[in-house]
Motif scaffolding. Sequence first.
Motif, PDB file in Angstrom:
ATOM      1  N   GLN A 187       0.813  -1.303   0.387  1.00 46.52           N
ATOM      2  CA  GLN A 187      -0.147   0.050  -0.076  1.00 46.52           C
ATOM      3  C   GLN A 187       1.141   1.100  -0.129  1.00 46.52           C
ATOM      4  OE1 GLN A 187      -1.779  -1.696   3.377  1.00 46.52           O
ATOM      5  NE2 GLN A 187      -4.078  -0.686   2.309  1.00 46.52           N
ATOM      6  N   ILE A 188      -0.080   2.615  -0.584  1.00 52.45           N
ATOM      7  CA  ILE A 188       1.137   3.217  -0.277  1.00 52.45           C
ATOM      8  C   ILE A 188       0.272   4.240  -0.324  1.00 52.45           C
ATOM      9  CG2 ILE A 188       2.397   5.697  -2.520  1.00 52.45           C
ATOM     10  CD1 ILE A 188       3.151   2.433  -3.662  1.00 52.45           C
ATOM     11  N   VAL A 189       0.472   5.233   0.358  1.00 54.46           N
ATOM     12  CA  VAL A 189      -0.532   6.387   0.313  1.00 54.46           C
ATOM     13  C   VAL A 189       0.294   8.106   0.664  1.00 54.46           C
ATOM     14  CG1 VAL A 189      -1.609   7.800   2.964  1.00 54.46           C
ATOM     15  CG2 VAL A 189      -1.693   5.287   2.738  1.00 54.46           C
ATOM     16  N   TYR A 190       0.186   8.721  -0.190  1.00 51.98           N
ATOM     17  CA  TYR A 190       0.243   9.890  -0.251  1.00 51.98           C
ATOM     18  C   TYR A 190      -0.439  11.596  -0.025  1.00 51.98           C
ATOM     19  CZ  TYR A 190       2.532   7.372  -4.523  1.00 51.98           C
ATOM     20  OH  TYR A 190       3.019   7.028  -5.135  1.00 51.98           O
ATOM     21  N   VAL A 191       0.626  12.029   1.370  1.00 50.15           N
ATOM     22  CA  VAL A 191      -0.307  13.498   1.724  1.00 50.15           C
ATOM     23  C   VAL A 191      -0.200  14.389   0.960  1.00 50.15           C
ATOM     24  CG1 VAL A 191      -0.230  14.583   3.608  1.00 50.15           C
ATOM     25  CG2 VAL A 191       0.726  11.778   4.054  1.00 50.15           C
ATOM     26  N   SER A 192      -1.078  15.258   0.463  1.00 47.87           N
ATOM     27  CA  SER A 192      -1.697  15.847  -0.588  1.00 47.87           C
ATOM     28  C   SER A 192      -1.814  16.944   0.012  1.00 47.87           C
ATOM     29  CB  SER A 192      -2.565  15.479  -1.213  1.00 47.87           C
ATOM     30  OG  SER A 192      -1.803  16.818  -2.156  1.00 47.87           O
ATOM     31  N   SER A 193      -2.850  18.239  -0.049  1.00 47.52           N
ATOM     32  CA  SER A 193      -3.343  18.982   0.686  1.00 47.52           C
ATOM     33  C   SER A 193      -5.516  19.638   0.121  1.00 47.52           C
ATOM     34  CB  SER A 193      -2.358  20.271   0.539  1.00 47.52           C
ATOM     35  OG  SER A 193      -2.974  21.149   0.573  1.00 47.52           O
ATOM     36  N   ALA A 245      -2.691  -1.316  -3.357  1.00 46.50           N
ATOM     37  CA  ALA A 245      -3.472   0.213  -3.384  1.00 46.50           C
ATOM     38  C   ALA A 245      -2.610   1.009  -2.941  1.00 46.50           C
ATOM     39  CB  ALA A 245      -4.189  -0.182  -2.429  1.00 46.50           C
ATOM     40  N   VAL A 246      -3.298   1.819  -3.956  1.00 44.76           N
ATOM     41  CA  VAL A 246      -2.444   3.157  -3.513  1.00 44.76           C
ATOM     42  C   VAL A 246      -3.508   4.770  -3.630  1.00 44.76           C
ATOM     43  CG1 VAL A 246      -1.059   5.289  -5.213  1.00 44.76           C
ATOM     44  CG2 VAL A 246      -1.552   2.998  -5.162  1.00 44.76           C
ATOM     45  N   ASN A 247      -3.549   5.385  -2.724  1.00 45.50           N
ATOM     46  CA  ASN A 247      -4.312   6.196  -2.532  1.00 45.50           C
ATOM     47  C   ASN A 247      -4.106   7.929  -1.612  1.00 45.50           C
ATOM     48  OD1 ASN A 247      -6.617   4.735  -1.960  1.00 45.50           O
ATOM     49  ND2 ASN A 247      -5.823   3.757  -1.005  1.00 45.50           N
ATOM     50  N   THR A 248      -4.739   8.809  -1.527  1.00 47.02           N
ATOM     51  CA  THR A 248      -4.360  10.247  -1.396  1.00 47.02           C
ATOM     52  C   THR A 248      -5.226  10.806  -0.415  1.00 47.02           C
ATOM     53  OG1 THR A 248      -3.754  10.404  -3.756  1.00 47.02           O
ATOM     54  CG2 THR A 248      -3.378  12.214  -2.118  1.00 47.02           C
ATOM     55  N   ILE A 249      -4.362  11.583   0.430  1.00 45.29           N
ATOM     56  CA  ILE A 249      -4.954  11.814   1.477  1.00 45.29           C
ATOM     57  C   ILE A 249      -4.714  13.851   1.572  1.00 45.29           C
ATOM     58  CG2 ILE A 249      -5.391  12.295   4.366  1.00 45.29           C
ATOM     59  CD1 ILE A 249      -6.019   9.344   3.711  1.00 45.29           C
ATOM     60  N   ALA A 250      -5.872  14.390   1.401  1.00 44.85           N
ATOM     61  CA  ALA A 250      -5.478  15.728   1.279  1.00 44.85           C
ATOM     62  C   ALA A 250      -5.875  16.812   2.567  1.00 44.85           C
ATOM     63  CB  ALA A 250      -5.907  16.125   0.263  1.00 44.85           C
ATOM     64  N   PRO A 251      -5.358  16.666   3.790  1.00 48.09           N
ATOM     65  CA  PRO A 251      -5.555  17.993   4.797  1.00 48.09           C
ATOM     66  C   PRO A 251      -5.727  19.287   4.437  1.00 48.09           C
ATOM     67  CG  PRO A 251      -3.688  15.688   4.617  1.00 48.09           C
ATOM     68  CD  PRO A 251      -3.658  16.363   3.470  1.00 48.09           C
ATOM     69  N   GLY A 252      -6.417  19.522   5.053  1.00 41.49           N
ATOM     70  CA  GLY A 252      -6.572  20.975   5.007  1.00 41.49           C
ATOM     71  C   GLY A 252      -5.490  21.773   6.170  1.00 41.49           C
ATOM     72  N   SER A 269       0.050  24.811  -4.516  1.00 43.41           N
ATOM     73  CA  SER A 269      -1.502  24.426  -5.380  1.00 43.41           C
ATOM     74  C   SER A 269      -0.847  23.743  -5.888  1.00 43.41           C
ATOM     75  CB  SER A 269      -1.798  26.020  -5.451  1.00 43.41           C
ATOM     76  OG  SER A 269      -2.337  26.049  -4.327  1.00 43.41           O
ATOM     77  N   THR A 270       0.451  24.237  -6.920  1.00 41.88           N
ATOM     78  CA  THR A 270       1.132  23.544  -8.103  1.00 41.88           C
ATOM     79  C   THR A 270       0.819  22.488  -7.545  1.00 41.88           C
ATOM     80  OG1 THR A 270       0.932  25.799  -9.669  1.00 41.88           O
ATOM     81  CG2 THR A 270       2.312  24.029 -10.393  1.00 41.88           C
ATOM     82  N   ALA A 271       2.180  22.283  -6.744  1.00 38.03           N
ATOM     83  CA  ALA A 271       2.693  20.678  -6.333  1.00 38.03           C
ATOM     84  C   ALA A 271       1.711  19.604  -6.063  1.00 38.03           C
ATOM     85  CB  ALA A 271       4.348  21.165  -5.417  1.00 38.03           C
ATOM     86  N   LYS A 272       1.010  20.004  -5.305  1.00 36.31           N
ATOM     87  CA  LYS A 272       0.463  18.935  -4.632  1.00 36.31           C
ATOM     88  C   LYS A 272      -0.689  18.590  -5.800  1.00 36.31           C
ATOM     89  CE  LYS A 272       1.828  19.576  -0.850  1.00 36.31           C
ATOM     90  NZ  LYS A 272       2.609  17.970   0.043  1.00 36.31           N
ATOM     91  N   ALA A 273      -0.989  19.700  -6.860  1.00 39.26           N
ATOM     92  CA  ALA A 273      -1.931  19.610  -8.027  1.00 39.26           C
ATOM     93  C   ALA A 273      -1.409  18.520  -8.947  1.00 39.26           C
ATOM     94  CB  ALA A 273      -2.075  20.206  -8.862  1.00 39.26           C
ATOM     95  N   ALA A 274       0.141  18.881  -8.735  1.00 42.53           N
ATOM     96  CA  ALA A 274       0.725  17.016  -9.404  1.00 42.53           C
ATOM     97  C   ALA A 274       0.956  16.375  -8.961  1.00 42.53           C
ATOM     98  CB  ALA A 274       2.585  18.164  -9.951  1.00 42.53           C
ATOM     99  N   LEU A 275       1.083  16.220  -7.535  1.00 47.72           N
ATOM    100  CA  LEU A 275       1.304  15.038  -7.017  1.00 47.72           C
ATOM    101  C   LEU A 275      -0.261  14.055  -6.742  1.00 47.72           C
ATOM    102  CD1 LEU A 275       2.319  12.742  -4.531  1.00 47.72           C
ATOM    103  CD2 LEU A 275       1.456  15.318  -3.141  1.00 47.72           C
ATOM    104  N   ASN A 276      -1.391  14.604  -6.868  1.00 49.36           N
ATOM    105  CA  ASN A 276      -2.528  13.899  -7.242  1.00 49.36           C
ATOM    106  C   ASN A 276      -2.874  12.968  -8.704  1.00 49.36           C
ATOM    107  OD1 ASN A 276      -2.824  14.896  -4.528  1.00 49.36           O
ATOM    108  ND2 ASN A 276      -4.532  16.946  -4.961  1.00 49.36           N
ATOM    109  N   THR A 277      -1.693  13.852  -9.588  1.00 45.50           N
ATOM    110  CA  THR A 277      -2.135  13.274 -10.423  1.00 45.50           C
ATOM    111  C   THR A 277      -1.243  12.387 -11.019  1.00 45.50           C
ATOM    112  OG1 THR A 277      -3.023  15.404 -12.181  1.00 45.50           O
ATOM    113  CG2 THR A 277      -1.754  13.490 -13.503  1.00 45.50           C
TER     114      THR A 277
END
Length: 245
Positions: free
Chosen positions: A130-136, A173-180, A150-158
Motif C-alpha cells: 500500500q502507498i499513501v500520499y499526503v497531499s493538500s 493499493a494507492v490512495n491520497t489524503i488531502a488535509p486542510g 497548489s501547483t505542486a500538490k496538484a501535480a502530486l495528485n495526478t
Amino acid sequence: MNRTALITGASRGIGAATAARLGERGYHVIVNYHRSEMAARAVVKDIESAGGTAQAVRADVRDPAEAARLVAAGARLDLLVCNANIAPTFAPPSAMSWADFSAKVMGELAAVFHVTQRALELMREQRSGQIVYVSSVLADVTMPSALSQSTAKAALNTFARQVAAEAGRHGIAVNTIAPGLVNTDASRAARTPEHDELLAENSVLGRITEPDDVAALITTITDVGFRAVSGAHILADGGHQLLKT
C-alpha cells in the motif's frame, strides 16, 4: 511475518503521529528524517516504549541514491506513506521567482518519484503493498500567494492516480489524503489566534485539524477491510469545504 511501514518526513507533525499509530498496530516503522535526527529518534523511542519496533533513517528523498538506500533499510515493505514536506515559498505570481517555484514543484515530485519507484520494485515482488500520499486541499482550492504549493500538490495528485492505475494489477493499493490546515509546528509559526478562531468557525467540527486526525485516517484506510479502496482522494479538512459551497 511482521509488517514494515516506511514514512517519509516522520520526525514531526503528521508523519510522527502516523508512525506512532502504525507502531501500535504492530508495524515495524522506518522513521525517515532529513535534518531532525533528535526528533526522529524521539519518535522511535516513543514507539519502542509502547512495545513496538522502529528505526530512524536519514535520507533526502529528493536524491535517488538516498531514496534507494532508505527503501532498502527494511527487509520488506508493506506500506509507504509519502509525507516529506518540501517547504514552499508563499508569494503572488508577480513576485515569485522561477527558482523558488521550481524548487517546490520539482522537489515535491522528486520526493515521491524516487522512493515510489524503489517501493514498487519490492511490492511487485511481494504481490502486495500500500502507498499513501499526503497531499493538500490547496491542490483544488485557491489561496493568495499559494502558487507553488497548489501547483505542486496538484501535480502530486495526478502522479498518485497514475501510480494507482498501474500498480493495482500487482496487488498494490494507492490512495491520497488531502488535509486542510493542520495544527503542526510549521503551521503554528505562521498563524495568529485570530486566524485559528476563523479556521475553527469555518470547520463543521468547530476546531482545527490535529496531526493525529490525519494519522488516524491513514491507518484506517490501510486496514485489510479497505483492501478494495485504491485511487481514492480523501479530504481531511474538518468539513471546511462544505461551508464554502
